[in-house]
Design a protein around this motif. Structure first.
Motif, PDB file in Angstrom:
ATOM      1  N   TYR A  64       0.839  -1.204   0.000  1.00 13.30           N
ATOM      2  CA  TYR A  64       0.000   0.000   0.000  1.00 13.30           C
ATOM      3  C   TYR A  64       0.870   1.248   0.000  1.00 13.30           C
ATOM      4  O   TYR A  64       2.011   1.217   0.460  1.00 13.30           O
ATOM      5  CB  TYR A  64      -0.908   0.014   1.231  1.00 13.30           C
ATOM      6  CG  TYR A  64      -1.888  -1.119   1.236  1.00 13.30           C
ATOM      7  CD1 TYR A  64      -3.139  -0.975   0.657  1.00 13.30           C
ATOM      8  CD2 TYR A  64      -1.547  -2.353   1.785  1.00 13.30           C
ATOM      9  CE1 TYR A  64      -4.031  -2.031   0.631  1.00 13.30           C
ATOM     10  CE2 TYR A  64      -2.425  -3.417   1.755  1.00 13.30           C
ATOM     11  CZ  TYR A  64      -3.665  -3.245   1.176  1.00 13.30           C
ATOM     12  OH  TYR A  64      -4.544  -4.285   1.145  1.00 13.30           O
ATOM     13  N   GLU A  65       0.280   2.329  -0.489  1.00 15.30           N
ATOM     14  CA  GLU A  65       0.989   3.607  -0.460  1.00 15.30           C
ATOM     15  C   GLU A  65       0.672   4.298   0.869  1.00 15.30           C
ATOM     16  O   GLU A  65      -0.470   4.741   1.073  1.00 15.30           O
ATOM     17  CB  GLU A  65       0.538   4.495  -1.618  1.00 15.30           C
ATOM     18  CG  GLU A  65       1.006   4.002  -2.971  1.00 15.30           C
ATOM     19  CD  GLU A  65       0.560   4.938  -4.078  1.00 15.30           C
ATOM     20  OE1 GLU A  65       1.395   5.708  -4.565  1.00 15.30           O
ATOM     21  OE2 GLU A  65      -0.624   4.895  -4.441  1.00 15.30           O
ATOM     22  N   ARG A  68      -1.211   7.623   1.078  1.00 11.30           N
ATOM     23  CA  ARG A  68      -2.614   7.630   0.612  1.00 11.30           C
ATOM     24  C   ARG A  68      -3.480   6.724   1.495  1.00 11.30           C
ATOM     25  O   ARG A  68      -4.592   7.082   1.863  1.00 11.30           O
ATOM     26  CB  ARG A  68      -2.703   7.110  -0.819  1.00 11.30           C
ATOM     27  CG  ARG A  68      -2.089   8.019  -1.850  1.00 11.30           C
ATOM     28  CD  ARG A  68      -2.389   7.441  -3.233  1.00 11.30           C
ATOM     29  NE  ARG A  68      -1.426   7.864  -4.218  1.00 11.30           N
ATOM     30  CZ  ARG A  68      -1.438   9.048  -4.807  1.00 11.30           C
ATOM     31  NH1 ARG A  68      -2.377   9.915  -4.498  1.00 11.30           N
ATOM     32  NH2 ARG A  68      -0.532   9.362  -5.689  1.00 11.30           N
ATOM     33  N   ASP A  69      -2.962   5.540   1.794  1.00  7.88           N
ATOM     34  CA  ASP A  69      -3.749   4.543   2.531  1.00  7.88           C
ATOM     35  C   ASP A  69      -3.309   4.557   3.988  1.00  7.88           C
ATOM     36  O   ASP A  69      -2.479   3.761   4.406  1.00  7.88           O
ATOM     37  CB  ASP A  69      -3.534   3.158   1.920  1.00  7.88           C
ATOM     38  CG  ASP A  69      -3.877   3.162   0.452  1.00  7.88           C
ATOM     39  OD1 ASP A  69      -4.962   3.640   0.107  1.00  7.88           O
ATOM     40  OD2 ASP A  69      -3.049   2.699  -0.344  1.00  7.88           O
ATOM     41  N   SER A  70      -3.907   5.476   4.751  1.00 11.15           N
ATOM     42  CA  SER A  70      -3.361   5.733   6.082  1.00 11.15           C
ATOM     43  C   SER A  70      -3.485   4.522   7.009  1.00 11.15           C
ATOM     44  O   SER A  70      -2.696   4.381   7.941  1.00 11.15           O
ATOM     45  CB  SER A  70      -4.028   6.959   6.702  1.00 11.15           C
ATOM     46  OG  SER A  70      -5.414   6.767   6.797  1.00 11.15           O
TER      47      SER A  70
ATOM     48  N   MET B   1      -0.870  -1.130  -7.587  1.00 12.22           N
ATOM     49  CA  MET B   1      -0.931  -0.606  -6.224  1.00 12.22           C
ATOM     50  C   MET B   1      -2.351  -0.721  -5.670  1.00 12.22           C
ATOM     51  O   MET B   1      -3.300  -0.307  -6.307  1.00 12.22           O
ATOM     52  CB  MET B   1      -0.506   0.864  -6.263  1.00 12.22           C
ATOM     53  CG  MET B   1      -0.397   1.509  -4.909  1.00 12.22           C
ATOM     54  SD  MET B   1       0.858   0.776  -3.875  1.00 12.22           S
ATOM     55  CE  MET B   1       2.275   0.944  -4.963  1.00 12.22           C
ATOM     56  N   LYS B   2      -2.460  -1.302  -4.484  1.00 11.91           N
ATOM     57  CA  LYS B   2      -3.786  -1.432  -3.879  1.00 11.91           C
ATOM     58  C   LYS B   2      -4.185  -0.124  -3.207  1.00 11.91           C
ATOM     59  O   LYS B   2      -3.338   0.649  -2.807  1.00 11.91           O
ATOM     60  CB  LYS B   2      -3.750  -2.544  -2.825  1.00 11.91           C
ATOM     61  CG  LYS B   2      -3.576  -3.913  -3.430  1.00 11.91           C
ATOM     62  CD  LYS B   2      -3.400  -4.958  -2.381  1.00 11.91           C
ATOM     63  CE  LYS B   2      -1.965  -5.033  -1.903  1.00 11.91           C
ATOM     64  NZ  LYS B   2      -1.712  -6.157  -1.015  1.00 11.91           N
ATOM     65  N   TRP B   4      -6.657   1.428  -0.128  1.00  8.59           N
ATOM     66  CA  TRP B   4      -7.394   0.993   1.043  1.00  8.59           C
ATOM     67  C   TRP B   4      -8.869   1.359   0.901  1.00  8.59           C
ATOM     68  O   TRP B   4      -9.210   2.460   0.554  1.00  8.59           O
ATOM     69  CB  TRP B   4      -6.837   1.661   2.292  1.00  8.59           C
ATOM     70  CG  TRP B   4      -7.220   0.873   3.472  1.00  8.59           C
ATOM     71  CD1 TRP B   4      -8.340   1.005   4.231  1.00  8.59           C
ATOM     72  CD2 TRP B   4      -6.503  -0.230   3.988  1.00  8.59           C
ATOM     73  NE1 TRP B   4      -8.357   0.050   5.196  1.00  8.59           N
ATOM     74  CE2 TRP B   4      -7.252  -0.710   5.078  1.00  8.59           C
ATOM     75  CE3 TRP B   4      -5.317  -0.862   3.652  1.00  8.59           C
ATOM     76  CZ2 TRP B   4      -6.828  -1.796   5.831  1.00  8.59           C
ATOM     77  CZ3 TRP B   4      -4.908  -1.926   4.396  1.00  8.59           C
ATOM     78  CH2 TRP B   4      -5.667  -2.384   5.465  1.00  8.59           C
ATOM     79  N   ALA B 150      -2.070   6.358  11.784  1.00 12.73           N
ATOM     80  CA  ALA B 150      -3.064   6.022  10.754  1.00 12.73           C
ATOM     81  C   ALA B 150      -4.200   7.037  10.675  1.00 12.73           C
ATOM     82  O   ALA B 150      -5.372   6.693  10.814  1.00 12.73           O
ATOM     83  CB  ALA B 150      -3.610   4.631  11.030  1.00 12.73           C
ATOM     84  N   TYR B 151      -3.855   8.318  10.502  1.00  9.75           N
ATOM     85  CA  TYR B 151      -4.858   9.374  10.373  1.00  9.75           C
ATOM     86  C   TYR B 151      -4.482  10.284   9.217  1.00  9.75           C
ATOM     87  O   TYR B 151      -3.306  10.549   8.993  1.00  9.75           O
ATOM     88  CB  TYR B 151      -4.944  10.212  11.658  1.00  9.75           C
ATOM     89  CG  TYR B 151      -5.288   9.399  12.872  1.00  9.75           C
ATOM     90  CD1 TYR B 151      -6.613   9.129  13.195  1.00  9.75           C
ATOM     91  CD2 TYR B 151      -4.292   8.873  13.686  1.00  9.75           C
ATOM     92  CE1 TYR B 151      -6.932   8.364  14.298  1.00  9.75           C
ATOM     93  CE2 TYR B 151      -4.603   8.103  14.790  1.00  9.75           C
ATOM     94  CZ  TYR B 151      -5.918   7.846  15.096  1.00  9.75           C
ATOM     95  OH  TYR B 151      -6.224   7.073  16.184  1.00  9.75           O
TER      96      TYR B 151
END
Lengths: 303, 298
Positions: A64-65, A68-70, B1-2, B4, B150-151
């Motif tokens: 994942y990036e 972008r994908d926190s 690229m995946k 989320w 993760a924010y």
């Protein structure tokens, strides 16, 4: 698929570019990033962690990036250059706060805090306010915080800064264990002995570009032209070595010689033996990465 | 690229790079969940960091307002007979109460002026709290750390806004209870009958909400869009930032004060709506315009 890949990554701040066309891939294991101050190590870490989006290129962590994908950042542990603790909070509260930020359920949070406190030997510090900690103690708490989420990938920016030798050794042992447990550890340091001890591979960075990458031994072979050796010889080798253009400095029962090239080692040993002076031992001095680093600093050949 | 997505199939991921434990951990959560979780963490930390100061500061202000009113009334010459008459007339108009004696007049003055003073406090406390939250965080490198978690940046902003708003409102509530509650109690003990009108309740309860929100929003937006300003600890810049952040809130307060004929409740409701819309616009603006290098040491 590698755990971390950077493809043609360019990144920087405002008008200035710090990283240029970086191509790297890391699998699980221990990866050391070596470079002088301002080489771009911290920027590389910020890009890898997903704080700083690349200007160009692709960054991928666990597929994942991160910028972008926190959500994937929950599997990444990060130790920034500064401990960045809340000064007014105790050590326990600092860890508790970060556990909440990581969204760990309370039972898991408690057990993870207990685990990292044990791993980093922080139990005596738990009730102390962070403001009262020494630099080394604060660094240990910050490392514990980076490990709190049991991350798959760890970016550690000079983690042993400020640690006393025993604490640094404990940390190295802990990190070696994590690397063996299939974690991917990206580690920047100025300590060449530490790098040589830990690294599965070393990436050399200068002026925002990857200069070289490989195992410690491979880099040594490629970069280490100059070398300091310690000779144990029966007799006085100074005349013979002087004829070959070298100065031998006595050091107790041994002799220290600075060679201009590693290949010279066999030539001087042969000359000494031929002159009837048996050579009992030839030992390299300094970290094998020291010469690599010196070569890098003097603008050594880029590959 | 995946990419989320909330509907990401976790079992697919297990076979690629994650263990079962990681896959559980990575169950995608909504933006709102993330904001609320981070807000909870920031509030928890704010409470631990501030400790009794959260209670002591507004109570000290309540005491200060109380003393101010008493000193005004008890020191001869500070109030002219005409001023005393004016307070009595206002008390009659506001609460339908006939006030007598110095203590009664002091408490009536506190009740009349209290909402304005408390709203003023909410504006400055809101700006200071929010600015400290983001300024201290940026100065110690905490924003870099939060951005590594993760924010998204707009989630961090909204969580900061919610946390500082809740803390401001808590302090405002303590101050309001301390000040207005004490004044009302003394008047009751003096057997001075009074009734609180709807306009007064709107002024005392509803107006401080948008004022606090505006001040929080101003300080946070300035703090995140121009963090260098909040990191300068010279005093003058900090004060200027606080003033800038509190300025719209002060303007609203002045408007309500000089136009008593306006419906305070309605103004408060409109201002709250504007504040909420402003929060959303600010979050979007930050998402588009925010550059991490604003808050990173280079």
């Amino acid at each position: 698929m590698s755990t971390i890949t950077l493809e043609s990554v360019t990144a920087g701040y405002g008008q200035s570019l710090v990283l240029h066309e970086i191509n790297l891939a890391f699998d699980s294991g221990f990866h050391v990033i070596l470079g002088s101050n301002g080489a771009g190590k911290t920027t590389l870490f910020r890009v890898g962690v997903g704080i700083l989006p690349p200007r160009a290129g692709i960054v991928s962590v666990l597929g994942y990036e991160p910028h972008r994908d926190s959500e994937v950042k929950r599997l990444i542990g990060y130790l920034p250059h500064r401990p960045s603790l809340s000064a007014a909070l105790s050590v326990r509260d600092n860890l508790e706060f970060w556990g909440q930020v990581l969204r760990l359920p309370s039972a898991q949070r408690r057990s993870r805090i207990d685990q990292v406190v044990a791993d980093l030997e922080l139990s005596d510090l738990l009730s102390k306010p962070a403001a009262s900690l020494s630099r080394g103690q604060a660094q240990r708490v910050a490392i514990a915080r980076a490990l709190l989420g049991a991350p798959q990938v760890l970016f550690l920016d000079e983690p042993t800064t400020g640690l006393d030798p025993l604490a640094a050794r404990s940390l190295r042992e802990l990190l070696k264990g994590l690397a063996r447990a299939d974690k991917t550890i990206i580690y920047s340091t100025h300590n060449l002995y530490e790098a040589a001890e830990l690294a599965d591979d070393v990436t050399l960075i200068a002026a925002g570009r990857v200069v070289d990458r490989g195992s410690v031994e491979a880099l040594h072979q490629r970069h280490a032209r100059a070398q300091r050796v310690c000779l144990t010889v029966e007799g006085d080798p100074r005349t013979i070595l002087s004829d070959l253009g070298y100065e031998a400095v006595p050091d107790r029962e041994q002799w220290i010689v600075d060679l201009s090239d590693r290949a010279e080692r066999s030539r001087i040993v042969a000359a000494l033996v031929q002159a009837g002076l048996p050579v009992l031992e030839v030992r390299e001095l300094g970290s094998p990465l020291e010469a690599v680093y010196e070569d890098l600093e003097s603008g050594g050949q880029r590959v | 690229m995946k990419t989320w997505r909330a509907e990401v199939n976790v079992s697919e991921l297990e076979h690629e790079v994650f263990s079962d434990e990681d896959a559980d951990l990575l169950e995608a959560s909504s933006g709102l969940d993330r904001v609320l979780q981070l807000t909870g963490a920031l509030l928890w930390r704010g409470r631990r960091e501030q400790g009794v100061r959260l209670l002591v500061i507004p109570l000290a202000f309540a005491l200060f307002f109380l003393l101010l009113c008493l000193v005004t009334l008890y020191f001869p010459g500070l109030l002219t007979p005409l001023s005393r008459f004016a307070i009595q007339a206002q008390a009659q108009a506001y609460f339908g109460a006939t006030v007598h004696g110095n203590a009664g007049l002091a408490m009536a003055l506190l009740l009349i002026q209290g909402p304005y003073l408390i709203a003023l406090f909410a504006a400055f406390m809101g700006a200071t709290l929010a600015q400290n939250l983001v300024g201290t965080e940026a100065a110690r490198g905490g924003l870099e750390l939060l951005l590594s978690s993760a924010y998204r940046v707009q989630e961090v902003f909204v969580a900061f806004l919610l946390a500082s708003f809740v803390l401001t409102i808590c302090q405002w509530a303590i101050l309001a209870l301390g000040t207005l509650g004490a004044a009302a109690t003394v008047l009751a003990l003096l057997r001075i009958a009074f009734t609180l009108q709807a306009r007064y309740i709107a002024l005392a309860v509803a107006v401080p909400l948008p004022i606090a929100l505006w001040a929080n929003l101003g300080a946070l937006f300035l703090g995140m869009a121009f963090p260098r300003l909040t990191q300068i600890r010279t005093g003058s810049t900090t004060n200027l930032m606080q003033l800038l952040a509190a300025l719209p809130a002060l303007a609203l307060l002045i408007l309500i004060n000089i136009r008593p004929d306006l419906n305070a409740g309605l103004i408060a409701a409109i201002a709250l709506g504007v504040g909420l819309a402003g929060s959303l616009v600010s979050a979007v603006l930050l998402r588009v315009r925010f550059r991490p290098e604003f808050v990173l040491e280079t």
